[in-house]
Design a protein around this motif. Structure first.
Motif, PDB file in Angstrom:
ATOM      1  N   GLU A   1       0.824  -1.215   0.000  1.00 57.43           N
ATOM      2  CA  GLU A   1       0.000   0.000   0.000  1.00 57.43           C
ATOM      3  C   GLU A   1       0.857   1.264   0.000  1.00 57.43           C
ATOM      4  OE1 GLU A   1      -2.466  -0.389   3.405  1.00 57.43           O
ATOM      5  OE2 GLU A   1      -3.681  -2.013   2.558  1.00 57.43           O
ATOM      6  N   ALA A   2       1.992   1.225   0.709  1.00 62.40           N
ATOM      7  CA  ALA A   2       2.850   2.401   0.815  1.00 62.40           C
ATOM      8  C   ALA A   2       3.657   2.645  -0.445  1.00 62.40           C
ATOM      9  CB  ALA A   2       3.790   2.246   2.018  1.00 62.40           C
ATOM     10  N   GLY A   3       3.813   1.603  -1.288  1.00 58.98           N
ATOM     11  CA  GLY A   3       4.556   1.760  -2.531  1.00 58.98           C
ATOM     12  C   GLY A   3       6.022   1.378  -2.433  1.00 58.98           C
ATOM     13  N   VAL A   4       6.352   0.459  -1.517  1.00 61.88           N
ATOM     14  CA  VAL A   4       7.716  -0.077  -1.472  1.00 61.88           C
ATOM     15  C   VAL A   4       7.994  -0.788  -2.789  1.00 61.88           C
ATOM     16  CG1 VAL A   4       9.214  -1.774  -0.333  1.00 61.88           C
ATOM     17  CG2 VAL A   4       7.708  -0.319   1.041  1.00 61.88           C
ATOM     18  N   LYS A   5       9.090  -0.437  -3.455  1.00 63.78           N
ATOM     19  CA  LYS A   5       9.348  -0.975  -4.799  1.00 63.78           C
ATOM     20  C   LYS A   5       9.758  -2.442  -4.778  1.00 63.78           C
ATOM     21  CE  LYS A   5      10.596   3.511  -6.768  1.00 63.78           C
ATOM     22  NZ  LYS A   5      11.697   4.337  -7.353  1.00 63.78           N
ATOM     23  N   GLU A   6      10.545  -2.834  -3.770  1.00 66.13           N
ATOM     24  CA  GLU A   6      10.939  -4.241  -3.660  1.00 66.13           C
ATOM     25  C   GLU A   6      10.921  -4.651  -2.193  1.00 66.13           C
ATOM     26  OE1 GLU A   6      14.384  -5.611  -5.709  1.00 66.13           O
ATOM     27  OE2 GLU A   6      13.933  -4.515  -7.557  1.00 66.13           O
ATOM     28  N   TYR A   7      10.354  -5.821  -1.932  1.00 62.87           N
ATOM     29  CA  TYR A   7      10.259  -6.385  -0.588  1.00 62.87           C
ATOM     30  C   TYR A   7      10.973  -7.732  -0.620  1.00 62.87           C
ATOM     31  CZ  TYR A   7       7.891  -8.352   3.579  1.00 62.87           C
ATOM     32  OH  TYR A   7       7.590  -8.936   4.784  1.00 62.87           O
ATOM     33  N   TRP A   8      12.099  -7.813   0.113  1.00 65.13           N
ATOM     34  CA  TRP A   8      12.907  -9.029   0.144  1.00 65.13           C
ATOM     35  C   TRP A   8      12.663  -9.766   1.458  1.00 65.13           C
ATOM     36  CZ3 TRP A   8      18.489  -6.975  -1.371  1.00 65.13           C
ATOM     37  CH2 TRP A   8      18.406  -6.328  -2.614  1.00 65.13           C
ATOM     38  N   ILE A   9      12.432 -11.063   1.371  1.00 65.02           N
ATOM     39  CA  ILE A   9      12.234 -11.899   2.560  1.00 65.02           C
ATOM     40  C   ILE A   9      13.298 -12.987   2.551  1.00 65.02           C
ATOM     41  CG2 ILE A   9      10.649 -13.414   3.807  1.00 65.02           C
ATOM     42  CD1 ILE A   9       8.340 -11.963   2.413  1.00 65.02           C
ATOM     43  N   VAL A  10      14.101 -13.024   3.607  1.00 61.69           N
ATOM     44  CA  VAL A  10      15.223 -13.952   3.693  1.00 61.69           C
ATOM     45  C   VAL A  10      14.964 -14.932   4.834  1.00 61.69           C
ATOM     46  CG1 VAL A  10      17.730 -14.165   3.943  1.00 61.69           C
ATOM     47  CG2 VAL A  10      16.741 -12.088   2.905  1.00 61.69           C
ATOM     48  N   SER A  11      15.068 -16.229   4.552  1.00 65.31           N
ATOM     49  CA  SER A  11      14.872 -17.258   5.576  1.00 65.31           C
ATOM     50  C   SER A  11      16.200 -17.946   5.877  1.00 65.31           C
ATOM     51  CB  SER A  11      13.851 -18.302   5.107  1.00 65.31           C
ATOM     52  OG  SER A  11      13.805 -19.380   6.020  1.00 65.31           O
ATOM     53  N   PRO A  12      16.831 -17.640   7.018  1.00 65.45           N
ATOM     54  CA  PRO A  12      18.066 -18.344   7.382  1.00 65.45           C
ATOM     55  C   PRO A  12      17.841 -19.837   7.583  1.00 65.45           C
ATOM     56  CG  PRO A  12      17.788 -16.333   8.677  1.00 65.45           C
ATOM     57  CD  PRO A  12      16.498 -16.574   7.968  1.00 65.45           C
ATOM     58  N   THR A  13      16.684 -20.211   8.106  1.00 66.05           N
ATOM     59  CA  THR A  13      16.400 -21.623   8.381  1.00 66.05           C
ATOM     60  C   THR A  13      16.351 -22.438   7.103  1.00 66.05           C
ATOM     61  OG1 THR A  13      15.141 -21.027  10.360  1.00 66.05           O
ATOM     62  CG2 THR A  13      14.778 -23.240   9.437  1.00 66.05           C
ATOM     63  N   HIS A  14      15.660 -21.921   6.089  1.00 67.33           N
ATOM     64  CA  HIS A  14      15.502 -22.652   4.828  1.00 67.33           C
ATOM     65  C   HIS A  14      16.511 -22.231   3.769  1.00 67.33           C
ATOM     66  CE1 HIS A  14      11.431 -22.875   6.738  1.00 67.33           C
ATOM     67  NE2 HIS A  14      11.608 -24.147   6.427  1.00 67.33           N
ATOM     68  N   ARG A  15      17.348 -21.233   4.094  1.00 66.26           N
ATOM     69  CA  ARG A  15      18.370 -20.734   3.177  1.00 66.26           C
ATOM     70  C   ARG A  15      17.755 -20.310   1.845  1.00 66.26           C
ATOM     71  NH1 ARG A  15      23.923 -22.515   4.545  1.00 66.26           N
ATOM     72  NH2 ARG A  15      23.827 -23.351   6.660  1.00 66.26           N
ATOM     73  N   THR A  16      16.688 -19.513   1.966  1.00 66.07           N
ATOM     74  CA  THR A  16      15.991 -19.057   0.778  1.00 66.07           C
ATOM     75  C   THR A  16      15.882 -17.535   0.761  1.00 66.07           C
ATOM     76  OG1 THR A  16      13.841 -19.323   1.879  1.00 66.07           O
ATOM     77  CG2 THR A  16      14.640 -21.162   0.514  1.00 66.07           C
ATOM     78  N   PHE A  17      15.766 -17.007  -0.442  1.00 63.59           N
ATOM     79  CA  PHE A  17      15.619 -15.572  -0.675  1.00 63.59           C
ATOM     80  C   PHE A  17      14.434 -15.384  -1.603  1.00 63.59           C
ATOM     81  CE2 PHE A  17      16.167 -11.626  -2.842  1.00 63.59           C
ATOM     82  CZ  PHE A  17      16.906 -10.792  -2.018  1.00 63.59           C
ATOM     83  N   PHE A  18      13.455 -14.604  -1.128  1.00 64.48           N
ATOM     84  CA  PHE A  18      12.244 -14.393  -1.919  1.00 64.48           C
ATOM     85  C   PHE A  18      12.033 -12.898  -2.085  1.00 64.48           C
ATOM     86  CE2 PHE A  18       7.659 -14.672  -2.884  1.00 64.48           C
ATOM     87  CZ  PHE A  18       7.693 -15.706  -3.799  1.00 64.48           C
ATOM     88  N   ARG A  19      11.597 -12.480  -3.268  1.00 59.37           N
ATOM     89  CA  ARG A  19      11.471 -11.054  -3.552  1.00 59.37           C
ATOM     90  C   ARG A  19      10.142 -10.749  -4.236  1.00 59.37           C
ATOM     91  NH1 ARG A  19      15.519  -7.940  -7.655  1.00 59.37           N
ATOM     92  NH2 ARG A  19      15.159  -9.906  -8.723  1.00 59.37           N
ATOM     93  N   TYR A  20       9.483  -9.680  -3.733  1.00 56.63           N
ATOM     94  CA  TYR A  20       8.301  -9.134  -4.382  1.00 56.63           C
ATOM     95  C   TYR A  20       8.693  -7.810  -5.030  1.00 56.63           C
ATOM     96  CZ  TYR A  20       5.450 -12.431  -1.686  1.00 56.63           C
ATOM     97  OH  TYR A  20       4.892 -13.571  -1.160  1.00 56.63           O
ATOM     98  N   ILE A  21       8.225  -7.586  -6.260  1.00 58.24           N
ATOM     99  CA  ILE A  21       8.509  -6.355  -6.983  1.00 58.24           C
ATOM    100  C   ILE A  21       7.189  -5.656  -7.298  1.00 58.24           C
ATOM    101  CG2 ILE A  21       9.507  -5.358  -9.078  1.00 58.24           C
ATOM    102  CD1 ILE A  21      11.433  -7.701  -9.183  1.00 58.24           C
ATOM    103  N   LEU A  22       7.107  -4.354  -6.992  1.00 56.13           N
ATOM    104  CA  LEU A  22       5.886  -3.595  -7.234  1.00 56.13           C
ATOM    105  C   LEU A  22       5.708  -3.359  -8.736  1.00 56.13           C
ATOM    106  CD1 LEU A  22       3.891  -2.314  -5.112  1.00 56.13           C
ATOM    107  CD2 LEU A  22       4.914  -0.111  -5.723  1.00 56.13           C
ATOM    108  N   ASP A  23       4.524  -3.687  -9.257  1.00 56.00           N
ATOM    109  CA  ASP A  23       4.289  -3.487 -10.687  1.00 56.00           C
ATOM    110  C   ASP A  23       3.692  -2.110 -10.952  1.00 56.00           C
ATOM    111  OD1 ASP A  23       1.565  -3.598 -10.127  1.00 56.00           O
ATOM    112  OD2 ASP A  23       1.270  -5.585 -10.980  1.00 56.00           O
ATOM    113  N   GLU A  24       3.379  -1.833 -12.220  1.00 60.22           N
ATOM    114  CA  GLU A  24       2.886  -0.510 -12.604  1.00 60.22           C
ATOM    115  C   GLU A  24       1.508  -0.207 -12.031  1.00 60.22           C
ATOM    116  OE1 GLU A  24       1.869  -3.538 -15.775  1.00 60.22           O
ATOM    117  OE2 GLU A  24       3.663  -2.947 -14.628  1.00 60.22           O
ATOM    118  N   ASN A  25       0.805  -1.245 -11.544  1.00 59.23           N
ATOM    119  CA  ASN A  25      -0.505  -1.057 -10.932  1.00 59.23           C
ATOM    120  C   ASN A  25      -0.446  -0.950  -9.414  1.00 59.23           C
ATOM    121  OD1 ASN A  25      -1.953  -1.249 -13.448  1.00 59.23           O
ATOM    122  ND2 ASN A  25      -1.566  -3.464 -13.394  1.00 59.23           N
ATOM    123  N   GLY A  26       0.789  -0.908  -8.885  1.00 57.79           N
ATOM    124  CA  GLY A  26       0.953  -0.793  -7.438  1.00 57.79           C
ATOM    125  C   GLY A  26       0.704  -2.077  -6.686  1.00 57.79           C
TER     126      GLY A  26
END
Length: 209
Positions: A152-177
């Motif tokens: 809602e605030a318009g963060v362009k990229e939201y990265w979620i890192v899991s040390p337990t599962h050793r994974t990196f996940f990323r959300y990217i804001l599109d042109e529709n917000g």
């Protein structure tokens, strides 16, 4: 002559000295948050109080540093700046008045390219990148609510890192917000972003040990 009832100003309100004084069913603003004098770490998401995890683990801190350092180095000569927790991010909706700000979070890392959003108390407005490193104390409601307020605030990229599962996940804001998920990454892969030219995060380095 009628008696006119006077209300305390923000400066006259008493401090909140212990966690026992918090009503977790009540709505709080950033003005209330500034009255907290106890050591427990809290965030406010849509007006509701959430306890933060206890002091981050050693591995959590190491992973945070391994993400922070490549970002910091890549930003050399660029306008953007990177900050690590504790660092207040106030996500205002209608006004920046402290009494009207109902979301105050402390992501593990943030990248901010519009430096007018920075003040002596942190950031007011959406960072360009928000990084959250998961801890065992993170609850699903907290993560869902953070996803919503970041989008809602318009963060362009939201990265979620899991040390337990050793994974990196990323959300990217599109042109529709709206956030669009990318594929999940793990060891043996690298992360780049258009927001930071020349940046490369090697996940083998992030998750080693």
């Amino acid at each position: 002559m009628k008696n006119i009832k006077s209300y305390p100003t923000e400066e006259e309100l008493p401090p909140i000295k212990t966690l026992n004084e918090i009503d977790f069913s009540a709505i709080y603003s950033y003005a209330d948050y500034m009255r907290f004098e106890f050591e427990e770490r809290l965030e406010i998401i849509k007006g509701y109080i959430f306890r933060m995890s206890p002091a981050p683990s050693r591995m959590h801190q190491k992973i945070s540093g391994r993400i922070f350092n490549p970002i910091y180095n890549a930003l050399n000569g660029h306008q953007c700046e990177v900050y690590s927790a504790p660092f207040d991010v106030r996500l205002a909706k209608k006004t920046q008045d402290d009494k009207e700000v109902f979301t105050v979070v402390q992501p593990d890392l943030v990248v901010i390219c519009d430096l007018t959003k920075l003040d002596e108390r942190g950031c007011i407005g959406a960072p360009d990148i928000v990084v959250e490193i998961l801890s065992p104390g993170n609850n699903k409601k907290e993560l869902i609510n953070k996803y919503e307020v970041y989008e809602e605030a318009g963060v362009k990229e939201y990265w979620i890192v899991s040390p337990t599962h050793r994974t990196f996940f990323r959300y990217i804001l599109d042109e529709n917000g709206k956030f669009k998920p990318t594929k999940m990454l793990t060891e043996g892969e690298e992360v780049t972003t258009k927001i930071i030219p020349g940046f490369k995060l090697v996940l083998d380095e992030v998750f080693r040990d």
